[in-house]
Enzyme design. Structure first.
Site, PDB file in Angstrom:
ATOM      1  N   HIS A 124       0.844  -1.209   0.000  1.00  0.00           N
ATOM      2  CA  HIS A 124       0.000   0.000   0.000  1.00  0.00           C
ATOM      3  C   HIS A 124       0.875   1.253   0.000  1.00  0.00           C
ATOM      4  O   HIS A 124       0.591   2.229  -0.708  1.00  0.00           O
ATOM      5  CB  HIS A 124      -0.877   0.041   1.259  1.00  0.00           C
ATOM      6  CG  HIS A 124      -1.843  -1.092   1.402  1.00  0.00           C
ATOM      7  ND1 HIS A 124      -1.689  -2.082   2.344  1.00  0.00           N
ATOM      8  CD2 HIS A 124      -2.990  -1.385   0.733  1.00  0.00           C
ATOM      9  CE1 HIS A 124      -2.702  -2.934   2.252  1.00  0.00           C
ATOM     10  NE2 HIS A 124      -3.499  -2.543   1.285  1.00  0.00           N
ATOM     11  N   GLN A 141     -18.114  -6.015  -1.464  1.00  0.00           N
ATOM     12  CA  GLN A 141     -17.227  -6.805  -2.323  1.00  0.00           C
ATOM     13  C   GLN A 141     -16.843  -8.137  -1.679  1.00  0.00           C
ATOM     14  O   GLN A 141     -16.031  -8.889  -2.224  1.00  0.00           O
ATOM     15  CB  GLN A 141     -15.982  -6.009  -2.715  1.00  0.00           C
ATOM     16  CG  GLN A 141     -15.016  -5.716  -1.594  1.00  0.00           C
ATOM     17  CD  GLN A 141     -13.950  -4.717  -2.018  1.00  0.00           C
ATOM     18  OE1 GLN A 141     -14.226  -3.549  -2.250  1.00  0.00           O
ATOM     19  NE2 GLN A 141     -12.719  -5.190  -2.148  1.00  0.00           N
ATOM     20  N   GLN A 168      -8.580  -6.650 -10.886  1.00  0.00           N
ATOM     21  CA  GLN A 168      -9.197  -5.394 -10.424  1.00  0.00           C
ATOM     22  C   GLN A 168      -8.754  -4.230 -11.316  1.00  0.00           C
ATOM     23  O   GLN A 168      -9.556  -3.370 -11.690  1.00  0.00           O
ATOM     24  CB  GLN A 168      -8.781  -5.143  -8.978  1.00  0.00           C
ATOM     25  CG  GLN A 168      -9.180  -3.800  -8.427  1.00  0.00           C
ATOM     26  CD  GLN A 168      -8.935  -3.728  -6.922  1.00  0.00           C
ATOM     27  OE1 GLN A 168      -9.721  -4.210  -6.147  1.00  0.00           O
ATOM     28  NE2 GLN A 168      -7.826  -3.125  -6.527  1.00  0.00           N
ATOM     29  N   SER A 223      -2.619  -8.059   2.964  1.00  0.00           N
ATOM     30  CA  SER A 223      -3.170  -7.946   4.319  1.00  0.00           C
ATOM     31  C   SER A 223      -3.576  -9.326   4.826  1.00  0.00           C
ATOM     32  O   SER A 223      -3.539  -9.593   6.026  1.00  0.00           O
ATOM     33  CB  SER A 223      -4.388  -7.019   4.323  1.00  0.00           C
ATOM     34  OG  SER A 223      -4.044  -5.766   3.762  1.00  0.00           O
TER      35      SER A 223
END
Ligand code: AMP
Length: 298
Positions: free
Chosen positions: A55, A79, A171, A204
């Site tokens: 990130h 989502q 994505q 994550s």
């Protein structure tokens, strides 16, 4: 978590680095508009928090290419599938804000679910076709949730440029297509995958892995590396390259392969013949944790 609008200050940092945290759409929108009225280029990094170096690489790129950087931290319920990890998704808001302040971020947008979906969700953005490929096949509705929330965030922040990770290659394809089809003005910037020293792509969800699973998880990046090496040695047959990756999974029964595909990075359709810029994408379960990784052949 509801956080009152406040200024996070660290005594070790000059007050010029003060970062604002906004919980409402109205506050975030007016901060962005104020920046725009000063002719600032607005860079935006959407995240679900639990921040790591992947990130932060997007944040650094945004800092380098814009004058006002906004980062959203929002674990978007729409989502996640009904049997997925929305409730237990890692959340570390305070720490995330500290990391973002050190990076010199100007605004953190951290809305509650009720702020984003006060009346549920009657309007959705669906990017047909692409949204049903790769992860979209096993996570029905996932990319509709992603496209809808990113579209909402773009309307709120009104960025000039928005930063996404190549880690989530499908994505990226969905967002690029949405921006093109709906004439959104944000320029989409894609940053390379940040990996641990041993090759594991930062995620994550790596926090879910125990020590043994952490070792098993290396099968994803190793299979991609072997495919990349074979491609580098001249192998162009799709079936052969996929077999090379699958063989590694067969030797690693603790990982359950969901898909290993070689596709066009824009359409996510399987390629008949492997070429430069073909995308090799993999998803696998290690224990109950679903991990993804990919490589663009060069
Ligand atoms: P997430 O918080 O998982 O929704 O991710 C927010 C953004 O960070 C997405 O654009 C991801 O693709 C990106 N990202 C996540 N992991 C990595 C990584 N290891 N390297 C680069 N970007 C990443």
């Amino acid at each position: 978590m509801t956080v009152r609008p406040e200024t996070l200050r660290s005594s070790s940092l000059p007050s010029a680095s003060a970062m604002r945290i906004y919980n409402t759409i109205e506050q975030m929108r007016s901060a962005s508009r104020a920046a725009r009225s000063e002719d600032k280029r607005i860079g935006f990094v959407p995240t679900m928090g639990a921040l790591h170096e992947g990130h932060l690489s997007l944040v650094k790129a945004a800092k380098a290419q814009s004058d006002f950087v906004a980062v959203s931290i929002f674990v978007n319920p729409t989502q996640f599938g009904p049997n997925e990890d929305f409730a237990r998704y890692p959340r570390s808001f305070e720490r995330d804000c500290q990391l973002l302040e050190v990076e010199g971020v100007h605004a953190v947008f951290a809305p509650a679910v009720a702020e984003m979906y006060p009346g549920g969700e009657a309007t959705t953005v669906m990017v047909h076709g692409i949204s049903e490929k790769l992860c979209g096949r096993s996570r029905p509705g996932h990319f509709h949730g992603v496209a809808t929330v990113v579209s909402k965030l773009f309307h709120i922040v009104e960025p000039d440029c928005a930063f996404f990770g190549q880690k989530d290659a499908a994505q990226v394809a969905v967002i690029r297509r949405m921006v093109r089809d709906l004439d959104m003005r944000a320029e989409i910037m894609v940053c390379p995958i940040v990996r641990e020293a041993d090759g594991l792509a930062l995620s994550s969800r790596n926090a879910y892995l125990d020590a043994e699973q952490r070792k098993t998880a290396l099968v994803l990046s190793r299979s991609l590396r072997e495919i990349e090496q074979a491609f580098g040695s001249g192998e162009r047959r799709v079936a052969k390259l996929i077999e090379i990756g699958q063989a590694l999974f067969r030797q690693t029964p603790a990982a359950r392969l969901e898909y290993l595909e070689i596709v066009d990075p824009d359409t996510l359709d399987p390629v008949p013949q492997v070429a430069k810029r073909s995308l090799v994408a993999v998803a696998a379960f290690v224990g109950g944790t679903r991990l993804i990784d990919n490589v663009l052949l060069a």
